[in-house]
Design a protein around this motif. Structure first.
Motif, mmCIF file in Angstrom:
data_model
loop_
_atom_site.group_PDB
_atom_site.id
_atom_site.type_symbol
_atom_site.label_atom_id
_atom_site.label_comp_id
_atom_site.label_asym_id
_atom_site.label_seq_id
_atom_site.Cartn_x
_atom_site.Cartn_y
_atom_site.Cartn_z
ATOM 1 N N PHE A 1 0.818 -1.215 0.000
ATOM 2 C CA PHE A 1 0.000 0.000 0.000
ATOM 3 C C PHE A 1 0.849 1.262 0.000
ATOM 4 O O PHE A 1 0.679 2.142 -0.834
ATOM 5 N N VAL A 2 1.785 1.352 0.934
ATOM 6 C CA VAL A 2 2.587 2.569 1.094
ATOM 7 C C VAL A 2 3.658 2.690 0.009
ATOM 8 O O VAL A 2 4.037 3.790 -0.375
ATOM 9 N N GLY A 3 4.163 1.553 -0.465
ATOM 10 C CA GLY A 3 5.201 1.584 -1.485
ATOM 11 C C GLY A 3 6.605 1.619 -0.919
ATOM 12 O O GLY A 3 7.569 1.936 -1.621
ATOM 13 N N LEU A 4 6.735 1.291 0.357
ATOM 14 C CA LEU A 4 8.023 1.282 1.042
ATOM 15 C C LEU A 4 7.921 0.273 2.178
ATOM 16 O O LEU A 4 6.869 0.156 2.815
ATOM 17 N N ASP B 1 11.455 0.915 6.805
ATOM 18 C CA ASP B 1 12.049 2.117 6.225
ATOM 19 C C ASP B 1 11.092 3.306 6.191
ATOM 20 O O ASP B 1 11.468 4.392 5.760
ATOM 21 N N SER B 2 9.885 3.112 6.625
ATOM 22 C CA SER B 2 8.846 4.128 6.506
ATOM 23 C C SER B 2 8.747 5.004 7.748
ATOM 24 O O SER B 2 9.019 4.562 8.865
ATOM 25 N N ARG B 3 8.323 6.232 7.553
ATOM 26 C CA ARG B 3 8.009 7.128 8.668
ATOM 27 C C ARG B 3 6.591 6.866 9.171
ATOM 28 O O ARG B 3 6.163 7.422 10.173
ATOM 29 N N LEU B 4 5.874 5.994 8.463
ATOM 30 C CA LEU B 4 4.493 5.683 8.806
ATOM 31 C C LEU B 4 4.424 4.422 9.652
ATOM 32 O O LEU B 4 5.317 3.588 9.615
ATOM 33 N N CYS C 1 -7.089 -2.456 8.759
ATOM 34 C CA CYS C 1 -5.759 -1.877 8.972
ATOM 35 C C CYS C 1 -5.782 -0.383 8.696
ATOM 36 O O CYS C 1 -6.368 0.066 7.709
ATOM 37 N N LEU C 2 -5.112 0.380 9.565
ATOM 38 C CA LEU C 2 -5.059 1.835 9.470
ATOM 39 C C LEU C 2 -3.609 2.288 9.431
ATOM 40 O O LEU C 2 -2.805 1.864 10.255
ATOM 41 N N VAL C 3 -3.288 3.155 8.495
ATOM 42 C CA VAL C 3 -1.944 3.726 8.409
ATOM 43 C C VAL C 3 -1.994 5.132 8.999
ATOM 44 O O VAL C 3 -2.995 5.838 8.880
ATOM 45 N N ALA C 4 -0.906 5.526 9.664
ATOM 46 C CA ALA C 4 -0.812 6.841 10.289
ATOM 47 C C ALA C 4 0.648 7.260 10.338
ATOM 48 O O ALA C 4 1.546 6.434 10.199
ATOM 49 N N ASP C 5 0.879 8.543 10.544
ATOM 50 C CA ASP C 5 2.240 9.047 10.682
ATOM 51 C C ASP C 5 2.786 8.642 12.052
ATOM 52 O O ASP C 5 2.142 8.861 13.077
ATOM 53 N N GLN D 1 -1.408 5.984 -0.014
ATOM 54 C CA GLN D 1 -1.153 4.954 -1.017
ATOM 55 C C GLN D 1 -0.039 5.418 -1.960
ATOM 56 O O GLN D 1 -0.111 6.489 -2.557
ATOM 57 N N GLY D 2 1.016 4.607 -2.053
ATOM 58 C CA GLY D 2 2.142 4.909 -2.923
ATOM 59 C C GLY D 2 3.011 6.048 -2.426
ATOM 60 O O GLY D 2 3.902 6.502 -3.151
ATOM 61 N N LEU D 3 2.818 6.520 -1.229
ATOM 62 C CA LEU D 3 3.558 7.659 -0.700
ATOM 63 C C LEU D 3 5.049 7.388 -0.616
ATOM 64 O O LEU D 3 5.873 8.282 -0.806
ATOM 65 N N ALA D 4 5.426 6.153 -0.346
ATOM 66 C CA ALA D 4 6.832 5.723 -0.283
ATOM 67 C C ALA D 4 7.673 6.578 0.679
ATOM 68 O O ALA D 4 8.799 6.923 0.386
ATOM 69 N N GLU D 5 7.100 6.898 1.814
ATOM 70 C CA GLU D 5 7.820 7.642 2.865
ATOM 71 C C GLU D 5 7.804 6.850 4.160
ATOM 72 O O GLU D 5 6.871 6.210 4.507
#
Length: 164
Positions: free
Chosen positions: A114-117, A121-124, A145-149, A160-164
């Motif tokens: 989903f995130v692309g990373l 390695d992600s900040r999420l 599932c929930l993604v957050a910073d 989605q695809g943020l890759a951070e």
């Protein structure tokens, strides 16, 4: 064995996030456009109405069991985005620990696509809404599932695809 997910502090309430007896909730369905996206803030959206692609804000009370959440348009600032849903198999309630472990595995596996990373390695970070024994008895099997910073900063737009 994989290290447990690092959950953002503001997602912890949702990680234990119990979905409880939807039929008893006074919460409502969020207003959606023709594509199904939430278009207006719904301060008391039924937790069972939240779907992949929806964005929410954390409850202020730190509740472990949720009947409703604040659903918001993803185009504006939000705490979480639902990025994956998966049902656990039918049968007897497996227990809180087992549900939590299953949610961790499901959400971890869905994170990178989903995130692309890679998660590491992600900040999420991620959390999940999971069934309780009471909601299980009513047929609830969904892990959401929930993604957050990770630092607790609001997201704006989709991750989605943020890759951070």
């Amino acid at each position: 064995m994989r290290t447990p997910a690092r959950l953002p502090v503001h997602v912890l309430a949702l990680a234990a996030g119990a979905l409880v007896l939807a039929g008893c909730s006074a919460a409502s369905e969020p207003e959606r456009d023709d594509a199904g996206a939430i278009v207006a803030t719904e301060e008391s959206a039924d937790v069972f109405a939240i779907a992949v692609g929806d964005c929410t804000n954390d409850p202020d009370d730190g509740a472990d069991e949720l009947l409703s959440v604040e659903a918001v348009p993803c185009s504006g600032p939000h705490d979480n985005e639902a990025y994956h849903a998966e049902d656990l198999p039918d049968g007897d309630f497996p227990g809180e620990e087992e549900v939590t472990a299953a949610a961790d595995e499901i959400c971890f596996d869905a994170f990178e696509p989903f995130v692309g990373l890679a998660y590491e390695d992600s900040r999420l970070g991620y959390g999940s809404l999971t069934p309780t024994s009471d909601s299980w008895a009513d047929g609830d099997r969904e892990i959401l599932c929930l993604v957050a910073d990770y630092e607790g900063e609001p997201l704006v737009g989709s991750a989605q695809g943020l890759a951070e």
